[in-house]
Design an enzyme around this catalytic site. Structure first.
Site, PDB file in Angstrom:
ATOM      1  N   GLU A 180       0.819  -1.215   0.000  1.00  0.00           N
ATOM      2  CA  GLU A 180       0.000   0.000   0.000  1.00  0.00           C
ATOM      3  C   GLU A 180       0.853   1.265   0.000  1.00  0.00           C
ATOM      4  O   GLU A 180       0.552   2.205  -0.725  1.00  0.00           O
ATOM      5  CB  GLU A 180      -0.958   0.021   1.200  1.00  0.00           C
ATOM      6  CG  GLU A 180      -2.115  -0.936   1.095  1.00  0.00           C
ATOM      7  CD  GLU A 180      -3.176  -0.536   0.073  1.00  0.00           C
ATOM      8  OE1 GLU A 180      -3.052   0.512  -0.592  1.00  0.00           O
ATOM      9  OE2 GLU A 180      -4.148  -1.298  -0.067  1.00  0.00           O
ATOM     10  N   ASP A 191      -6.525   8.080  -0.511  1.00  0.00           N
ATOM     11  CA  ASP A 191      -6.012   7.085   0.430  1.00  0.00           C
ATOM     12  C   ASP A 191      -4.846   7.719   1.182  1.00  0.00           C
ATOM     13  O   ASP A 191      -4.000   8.373   0.568  1.00  0.00           O
ATOM     14  CB  ASP A 191      -5.533   5.837  -0.301  1.00  0.00           C
ATOM     15  CG  ASP A 191      -6.637   5.155  -1.080  1.00  0.00           C
ATOM     16  OD1 ASP A 191      -7.803   5.245  -0.659  1.00  0.00           O
ATOM     17  OD2 ASP A 191      -6.337   4.534  -2.117  1.00  0.00           O
TER      18      ASP A 191
END
Length: 148
Positions: free
Chosen positions: A53, A71
């Site tokens: 991520e 995000d």
């Protein structure tokens, strides 16, 4: 004058980068903060998730034009559902925190929010990178030789 400008730009670049955790340091930190085994998710799976991520970077951000959301942080937690960035339409803010808290070098709030995310019915599958890179894989390499 040029030296001061160069120094200012250098300091700005360091500030924007944030903390990039060393692998074993992050593993120890996540364990200390209670993620190892939380909701049945191994520490190695959390480490794999963080690697894919954010590459262990606390300041990582990624804008999603389709949902007009972003995000944030080491776990890339989304502003549409989990935090408030003041600009995402119809944000839910289920973690009850400003998204900026997810970008701090102290990842205590990011871990608390990740625990909230994984407690939902989707569990760890809420993270696309985990499904793409960690699910049904040998993730032991992410904690190997870390003493955790």
């Amino acid at each position: 004058m040029k030296a001061l400008l160069l120094l200012g730009l250098l300091l700005l670049s360091v500030t924007v980068q944030g903390k990039i955790f060393e692998r074993c340091d992050l593993a120890r930190t996540l364990k200390r903060l209670g993620l190892a085994g939380f909701k049945g998710v191994s520490l190695a799976n959390w480490m794999c998730l963080a690697k894919w991520e954010s590459n262990y970077n606390t300041k990582a951000t990624n804008y999603n034009p389709g949902s007009r959301s972003t995000d944030y942080g080491i776990f890339q937690i989304n502003s549409r559902y989990w935090c408030n960035d003041g600009k995402t339409p119809r944000a839910v803010n289920a973690c009850h925190i400003p998204c900026s808290d997810l970008l701090k070098d102290d990842i205590t709030q990011a871990v608390a929010c990740a625990k909230r995310v994984v407690s939902d019915p989707n569990g760890i599958r809420a993270w696309v990178a985990w499904r793409a890179h960690c699910e049904n894989q040998d993730v032991s390499q992410y904690v190997r030789n870390c003493g955790v």
